[in-house]
Structures are given as C-alpha cells and as structure tokens.
Design a protein around this motif. Sequence first.
Motif, PDB file in Angstrom:
ATOM      1  N   GLY A  62       1.011  -0.994  -0.205  1.00 43.94           N
ATOM      2  CA  GLY A  62      -0.247  -0.155  -0.026  1.00 43.94           C
ATOM      3  C   GLY A  62       0.831   1.173  -0.240  1.00 43.94           C
ATOM      4  O   GLY A  62       2.170   1.075   0.326  1.00 43.94           O
ATOM      5  N   GLU A  63       0.014   2.068  -0.529  1.00 43.64           N
ATOM      6  CA  GLU A  63       0.184   3.270   0.096  1.00 43.64           C
ATOM      7  C   GLU A  63       0.146   4.603   0.277  1.00 43.64           C
ATOM      8  O   GLU A  63       0.609   4.496   1.727  1.00 43.64           O
ATOM      9  N   LEU A 201       3.356   3.726   4.754  1.00 42.36           N
ATOM     10  CA  LEU A 201       2.879   3.046   3.287  1.00 42.36           C
ATOM     11  C   LEU A 201       3.321   3.639   2.334  1.00 42.36           C
ATOM     12  O   LEU A 201       3.284   3.159   1.085  1.00 42.36           O
ATOM     13  N   HIS A 202       4.001   4.697   2.289  1.00 48.58           N
ATOM     14  CA  HIS A 202       5.673   5.235   0.813  1.00 48.58           C
ATOM     15  C   HIS A 202       6.838   4.958   1.832  1.00 48.58           C
ATOM     16  O   HIS A 202       7.776   5.252   0.939  1.00 48.58           O
ATOM     17  N   PHE A 206       8.089  -4.018   2.476  1.00 49.05           N
ATOM     18  CA  PHE A 206       7.254  -5.453   2.027  1.00 49.05           C
ATOM     19  C   PHE A 206       6.633  -5.070   3.380  1.00 49.05           C
ATOM     20  O   PHE A 206       7.383  -4.362   4.471  1.00 49.05           O
ATOM     21  N   PHE A 207       4.899  -5.732   2.521  1.00 51.58           N
ATOM     22  CA  PHE A 207       3.923  -5.107   3.737  1.00 51.58           C
ATOM     23  C   PHE A 207       3.895  -7.205   4.323  1.00 51.58           C
ATOM     24  O   PHE A 207       2.330  -7.136   3.761  1.00 51.58           O
ATOM     25  N   PRO A 208       4.189  -7.273   5.357  1.00 49.72           N
ATOM     26  CA  PRO A 208       3.348  -8.820   5.387  1.00 49.72           C
ATOM     27  C   PRO A 208       2.548  -8.822   5.911  1.00 49.72           C
ATOM     28  O   PRO A 208       1.090  -9.701   6.093  1.00 49.72           O
ATOM     29  N   SER A 244       1.492  -1.815  12.141  1.00 41.86           N
ATOM     30  CA  SER A 244       1.032  -3.003  11.086  1.00 41.86           C
ATOM     31  C   SER A 244      -0.396  -3.435  10.922  1.00 41.86           C
ATOM     32  O   SER A 244      -0.890  -3.266  10.234  1.00 41.86           O
ATOM     33  N   MET A 245      -1.288  -3.020  12.595  1.00 40.58           N
ATOM     34  CA  MET A 245      -2.404  -3.487  12.688  1.00 40.58           C
ATOM     35  C   MET A 245      -3.623  -1.993  12.275  1.00 40.58           C
ATOM     36  O   MET A 245      -3.887  -3.006  11.363  1.00 40.58           O
TER      37      MET A 245
END
Length: 517
Positions: A62-63, A201-202, A206-208, A244-245
Amino acid sequence: MQSGYTCQSCLKSLITPSGTRSVVRHVRINPVYAITSKRRYTQIVAKTKAIPSQQRRTVVTGESLNHRVAGIGPGDLKTTAPFGVDEATINAQQVLLRPNDLFHSFSNSPSPVIRRRAAFMKSHAYCPHPDHRQTRIVTSPNDPEARKTTNSTHPPAHVNFECPDCGLPVYCSEGHWMDDYEYHAEICDTLRQANEDDHDLHSGRFFPEFYYPGPQIEEILPNMTNWDTYLYTREYNAINEDRSMRQATRLLTYPMTIASVIHELSPYNIRSGGRLTPEGLKSLSALRYNLHPPRSGSGPGIEGLRVSPPPVRIFILGARAESSLPREVWVQLEYLFHRCRLHLIFIGPESMTNRDDEFPLPERTATNPFGGIVEDRISSYTKITTFVEYYHTMHKANYFQPFDPYFDCFVLFHPGLGHPASAHEWEETLPQLLETKVPIIATGYTDWDMQRDKKWVEEKMAGEVDLLMEAGENRFRSLRWDLNDLDPMDISAGNWGVWAFRGKRYETTMKDGVISV
C-alpha cells in the motif's frame, strides 16, 4: 502426509510441487488529487496487476489509504517480494524510510507524494485559530470552526506553519500556533501517529500484514469477538506491531464490518448490551439461513448434482473507497460463508473513482441498460458488479426487483444521510430502501456523524422504520486515524460506528374471522 504436528505454513511449503515457483501478487494503492463531493469520505485507489503463475501468494502493498475529502498525489509502484527472496534484501533495494525514521514534516518529507499533499493542505485548509472569521457553516460541535465567530477581526487565512511535534501544517503562523497550543495539544499525538502511518505506507518496505490467508476448513470456526481473535482464528500471519495492525485493519474494516453483523457468530446479540433488537434478530436470522446453508451432499460427479440457491446479494450504495479495494480483500468475506455464493453490487455516481484502468465504461445496451461492470472471475463463489448510477434511478426501473429478506441486504458506508451537503441525495432513495423490507447496515466516521444520520432517518420516515441494531462503536472499525486534507485538525476512523435499520413490517392477525393489522 501426516500433519498433526506440522504448522500450516510449513505444511504448505512441504506439499508445494518441486519446480513450481510461487510469485507475489501485488497491488498498487495510489491516491490522486480529487475533490468530487462535499461529502466526507476516504479515497482509496487500488490497482491490481497480477503476475501469471500457477501458484500465487496474495499480498497487497500500500501507499496511502486515507482522506475522506481529498486524495493525495500519485505514487510509485512499491515492493515485489517473491518467495525465497530475503526481506532484508528487498528493503535494502527499495526502502525509502526506515522504521525508526518515519517522522518527517509533510513539507520536508522524503516522499514527493506527501510533499504534494502538504502543498494541497496549504492551498485549501484554513487556520483554526478563533481570531479568524468562519469559513463554513458549522455542522458539528466538535468542528474547530465552532470556536470562530463571524465578527472576528482577522480574515480567514490558509495554514502555513507546521507543528514541530506532529509535522502537519495546522496554523497560519507560529504565533497563532503558540497562542492556541493548549487546544492543539489535545490531538497532537494522534496527528503525529497519522503522520508516521502515512510515511510508513510510502516507505517502500515489504508489508507482511497485507498477506491474506486462503480458504479455511469449515470445522475451524472464526472468533469474531474483535480484531485479535479474528486474525488469530483465521490464521493470518502474526501482526506484532501496532502500526502494522493499523495498516491491516484500514482495508479489512469494509468486509469485516459486513460480516460482523450478518454472520451467525456475530458479536452482536439480543442479550443486555448486545445492541441487537428483537426485530434485528428476525431479519438477520432470515439472512443467515442462506448465508450458512446445510450440507446438501453435492459432489463432483453426476450423483452429486444438486439444485443451488441464488446468490446472496449485498448492495453497497454510495460506493466510493470500498469499490476500489483490492479484490483479495473482498474475497475474505467469501471465506467466512462456506458453500454460499455472494454477489457484491456497488452502486453510486462515484463508484468508479480512481479506477481509470477500467475505462471506458461498457456501452449501455438492452441487455446491460445501466452499463454495469461485471467481475465474475474473482473466485468460484464471489461476483462483483459496479454501476455508475444513482440507486433510485435503478429502483424505479425495477432493475433489481424482487427483493427477498432471505437473500438481500443493503450496506451504506459513511453515507452522510444527515449531512447538509449530501442529505438531498438520499431523500428519494431512503423511502425506496425501506420499501424493500430488507436489512440496511450503515456506518459513520464518528459517534456524532452516526447519530446525526440516525436522527435524520427517524425524522424523515417517522413511524416507518424498525431499528435492527442500536448505534454504537464498531468492533471491526479501522484502527488507523485518517486526516482530512481540507482541515488537518479534523481526524476520524473509517467505519468507527455501525447501526442497522429496516422498513417497518406490520404483522397481520385474525380476530373474529376478520384480518386486522
């Protein structure tokens, strides 16, 4: 293969055929500048590009997912993480910001997208100091404009000074910021949190947390008490950080808000404090009868052929951000209802906002009179149709009739029913919705926003509304705070509250051989 003592992730890796390479499916979330309405909403742009492969792992990167009134500038495609590639290697190649270096003022941000957003704020947002004259009609007691008067000595001024603590342009000058610091300090920490979430977000990491699990066997029941129990019982990857949540719930709040109300394991009930009313139990029980069908003995062979019921239709009216969500997010709704087909129908003049890849729209023909965009290959049990049209126009044409309380449901995400700028758009639609007698689920950004909508419905349709669920905080609301670029001091959470209603139903009885109502 014996799997009693093997975790699911290890088991999946063990049974993966040799020579098969799993590839990430990544999504770009890329908001653009757009002020399409005075209504408060969140712009979310999701453009999906699938990499051909026999096996895929669903990951969304995501951004920016925020801003109810104005989006931010276009961004760049981020993060592709194939299996077998070290996450540290990916971050070293594409990372823009480190986890311990997320706080930056918007004007001096390393991200050009956020710098453009800061310029937008400075061009459109006004200083909230009470010395300035009002710039708009006050519709909420919590509105910073309520502190201003029309007799103030200073004319309205755009924000230009960025608070050193939260990094957002919030006042026209340092003097006004210092003079009004006590008021600003009430939400300064929350604004800083929103600032860091946007930079995260920018960041290019990596977004697990955007990894979504696949189908789950029916015997494993999801616990829908709250976010933690749901993510654990649905076997999401562990999310160990608050940030992250917040990012994960910003997307999942849309399908989970619907599921938390209509699912048979819903946390809302008719017990004391459960918020569900007796009329709500009646309506939702009818809907749940088809959402959770019994086993019919169907199978792949001739002997297993069975008659299938029609899909459950979920009408999402006034669709905006939710219509552009990655389809992997909506498929999570399917996994909660086994053997049930779902048809999601997005309706609204803004339902195609920021979905430029799907233009031009289909031609309106005799077989498709409203130019619906049909997505019927998402999965075996989910179909999505989008209409760029007002619902009341389609209702008059009898396009969706007949409605059945056992198969239909309406959802209104942040509709602004009682908002002065959007109430007129719902005056014709509301009586039509109540006429169908099917459940209507509505959400709000804040308690004030939700109560205003509820009051407007009760006043407009007095005596013709049955309350199905009392208004209150949504257990599956977004945990992330969103900024309003037209007023940085105005923050809210997506789907903060939820309530439900329906057109009033009258029971007929026999008395002395005469039907009475």
